[in-house]
Design a protein around this motif. Structure first.
Motif, mmCIF file in Angstrom:
data_model
loop_
_atom_site.group_PDB
_atom_site.id
_atom_site.type_symbol
_atom_site.label_atom_id
_atom_site.label_comp_id
_atom_site.label_asym_id
_atom_site.label_seq_id
_atom_site.Cartn_x
_atom_site.Cartn_y
_atom_site.Cartn_z
ATOM 1 N N GLU A 37 42.906 37.344 41.586
ATOM 2 C CA GLU A 37 44.124 37.350 40.770
ATOM 3 C C GLU A 37 44.030 38.383 39.650
ATOM 4 N N LEU A 38 42.889 38.467 38.992
ATOM 5 C CA LEU A 38 42.722 39.462 37.937
ATOM 6 C C LEU A 38 42.915 40.873 38.489
ATOM 7 N N ARG A 41 46.600 41.583 39.238
ATOM 8 C CA ARG A 41 47.392 41.837 38.030
ATOM 9 C C ARG A 41 47.088 43.220 37.459
ATOM 10 N N GLY A 44 48.822 45.836 39.630
ATOM 11 C CA GLY A 44 50.265 45.684 39.547
ATOM 12 C C GLY A 44 50.929 45.427 40.884
ATOM 13 N N HIS A 66 47.726 32.111 45.142
ATOM 14 C CA HIS A 66 48.341 33.407 44.836
ATOM 15 C C HIS A 66 49.843 33.379 45.133
ATOM 16 N N ARG A 69 51.696 31.595 42.457
ATOM 17 C CA ARG A 69 51.758 32.364 41.211
ATOM 18 C C ARG A 69 52.571 33.650 41.364
ATOM 19 N N LEU A 71 52.093 36.237 43.363
ATOM 20 C CA LEU A 71 51.325 37.461 43.586
ATOM 21 C C LEU A 71 51.501 37.903 45.045
#
Length: 128
Positions: A37-38, A41, A44, A66, A69, A71
Protein backbone atom coordinates in the motif's frame (compact mmCIF):
# COMPACT_ATOMS: atom_id res chain seq x y z
CA UNK A 1 4.58 -18.25 8.92
CA UNK A 2 3.91 -14.57 8.18
CA UNK A 3 5.73 -12.02 10.27
CA UNK A 4 5.62 -8.29 10.73
CA UNK A 5 8.42 -6.26 9.26
CA UNK A 6 10.13 -3.60 11.26
CA UNK A 7 8.73 -0.20 10.13
CA UNK A 8 12.27 1.24 10.19
CA UNK A 9 13.38 -1.40 7.66
CA UNK A 10 10.37 -0.71 5.44
CA UNK A 11 11.13 3.01 5.59
CA UNK A 12 14.80 2.43 4.73
CA UNK A 13 14.00 0.19 1.76
CA UNK A 14 11.28 2.51 0.40
CA UNK A 15 13.60 5.51 0.75
CA UNK A 16 16.31 3.62 -1.12
CA UNK A 17 13.85 2.85 -3.94
CA UNK A 18 13.32 6.58 -4.58
CA UNK A 19 9.81 5.92 -5.88
CA UNK A 20 8.26 8.46 -8.24
CA UNK A 21 4.79 8.83 -9.73
CA UNK A 22 4.09 6.65 -12.79
CA UNK A 23 6.69 3.99 -11.86
CA UNK A 24 6.08 0.27 -12.29
CA UNK A 25 7.20 -1.64 -9.20
CA UNK A 26 7.67 -5.35 -8.50
CA UNK A 27 7.48 -6.39 -4.85
CA UNK A 28 8.51 -9.88 -3.78
CA UNK A 29 6.92 -10.88 -0.49
CA UNK A 30 3.40 -9.42 -0.18
CA UNK A 31 3.08 -10.25 3.51
CA UNK A 32 0.34 -8.19 5.14
CA UNK A 33 0.16 -5.83 2.16
CA UNK A 34 1.26 -2.86 4.30
CA UNK A 35 4.40 -2.07 2.30
CA UNK A 36 2.47 -2.72 -0.92
CA UNK A 37 0.00 0.00 0.00
CA UNK A 38 2.80 2.43 0.81
CA UNK A 39 4.43 1.73 -2.56
CA UNK A 40 1.09 2.14 -4.36
CA UNK A 41 0.52 5.52 -2.75
CA UNK A 42 4.05 6.70 -3.59
CA UNK A 43 3.79 5.78 -7.29
CA UNK A 44 0.30 7.26 -7.47
CA UNK A 45 -2.73 6.22 -9.49
CA UNK A 46 -0.79 6.12 -12.75
CA UNK A 47 1.90 3.85 -11.31
CA UNK A 48 1.59 0.05 -11.18
CA UNK A 49 2.51 -2.27 -8.33
CA UNK A 50 2.85 -6.01 -8.81
CA UNK A 51 3.28 -7.95 -5.57
CA UNK A 52 4.07 -11.67 -5.42
CA UNK A 53 3.93 -14.11 -2.54
CA UNK A 54 3.89 -17.91 -2.36
CA UNK A 55 1.10 -17.78 0.23
CA UNK A 56 -2.30 -17.68 -1.52
CA UNK A 57 -4.09 -16.57 1.64
CA UNK A 58 -1.84 -13.51 1.97
CA UNK A 59 -2.28 -12.44 -1.65
CA UNK A 60 -6.06 -12.88 -1.54
CA UNK A 61 -6.30 -10.95 1.71
CA UNK A 62 -4.02 -8.15 0.45
CA UNK A 63 -6.07 -7.83 -2.76
CA UNK A 64 -9.27 -7.46 -0.70
CA UNK A 65 -7.72 -4.80 1.53
CA UNK A 66 -6.31 -2.84 -1.42
CA UNK A 67 -9.64 -2.98 -3.24
CA UNK A 68 -11.49 -1.76 -0.12
CA UNK A 69 -9.05 1.16 0.12
CA UNK A 70 -9.55 2.11 -3.53
CA UNK A 71 -6.06 1.20 -4.66
CA UNK A 72 -6.63 0.23 -8.28
CA UNK A 73 -2.93 0.33 -9.15
CA UNK A 74 -2.04 -2.77 -7.08
CA UNK A 75 -2.29 -6.43 -8.06
CA UNK A 76 -1.09 -9.22 -5.77
CA UNK A 77 -0.41 -12.64 -7.25
CA UNK A 78 0.33 -16.04 -5.78
CA UNK A 79 3.56 -17.06 -7.46
CA UNK A 80 7.18 -18.00 -6.92
CA UNK A 81 8.94 -14.65 -6.98
CA UNK A 82 12.26 -16.12 -8.07
CA UNK A 83 10.85 -16.35 -11.60
CA UNK A 84 9.69 -12.74 -11.54
CA UNK A 85 6.44 -11.79 -13.23
CA UNK A 86 7.04 -11.12 -16.91
CA UNK A 87 3.38 -10.33 -17.65
CA UNK A 88 3.68 -6.87 -16.02
CA UNK A 89 7.37 -6.15 -16.70
CA UNK A 90 9.46 -4.13 -17.19
CA UNK A 91 9.75 -2.66 -13.71
CA UNK A 92 11.39 0.63 -12.81
CA UNK A 93 11.93 -0.61 -9.28
CA UNK A 94 12.06 -4.02 -7.62
CA UNK A 95 12.00 -4.61 -3.88
CA UNK A 96 12.34 -7.98 -2.20
CA UNK A 97 11.37 -8.48 1.42
CA UNK A 98 12.49 -12.09 1.25
CA UNK A 99 15.58 -12.42 -0.91
CA UNK A 100 17.01 -15.73 -2.10
CA UNK A 101 20.75 -16.35 -1.59
CA UNK A 102 21.48 -15.42 -5.23
CA UNK A 103 19.78 -12.64 -7.16
CA UNK A 104 17.44 -14.32 -9.67
CA UNK A 105 18.26 -13.75 -13.33
CA UNK A 106 14.54 -13.09 -13.96
CA UNK A 107 14.71 -9.98 -11.78
CA UNK A 108 17.56 -8.47 -13.78
CA UNK A 109 15.87 -9.49 -17.05
CA UNK A 110 12.61 -7.78 -16.02
CA UNK A 111 14.00 -4.50 -14.68
CA UNK A 112 13.76 -1.50 -17.01
CA UNK A 113 16.89 0.23 -18.30
CA UNK A 114 18.11 2.45 -15.48
CA UNK A 115 15.90 0.53 -13.02
CA UNK A 116 16.83 -0.42 -9.48
CA UNK A 117 16.62 -3.68 -7.52
CA UNK A 118 16.63 -3.44 -3.72
CA UNK A 119 16.98 -6.88 -2.13
CA UNK A 120 16.51 -7.35 1.60
CA UNK A 121 19.88 -7.63 3.26
CA UNK A 122 20.56 -11.20 4.38
CA UNK A 123 23.89 -10.62 6.09
CA UNK A 124 24.11 -11.32 9.83
CA UNK A 125 25.43 -7.76 10.22
CA UNK A 126 22.27 -6.17 8.74
CA UNK A 127 19.91 -4.43 11.13
CA UNK A 128 16.60 -6.23 11.58
Amino acid sequence: MPHRSNPAIIHRELTTLDLQPHMRVAEYGTGSGYSTELIARLVGPTGKVTSLDIDAYLTRWANVIHHERGLDNVHCYTADGTTGFRQRAPYHRTVAWCTPPLLPQAWTDQVADGGLIVPRCRSPTCPT
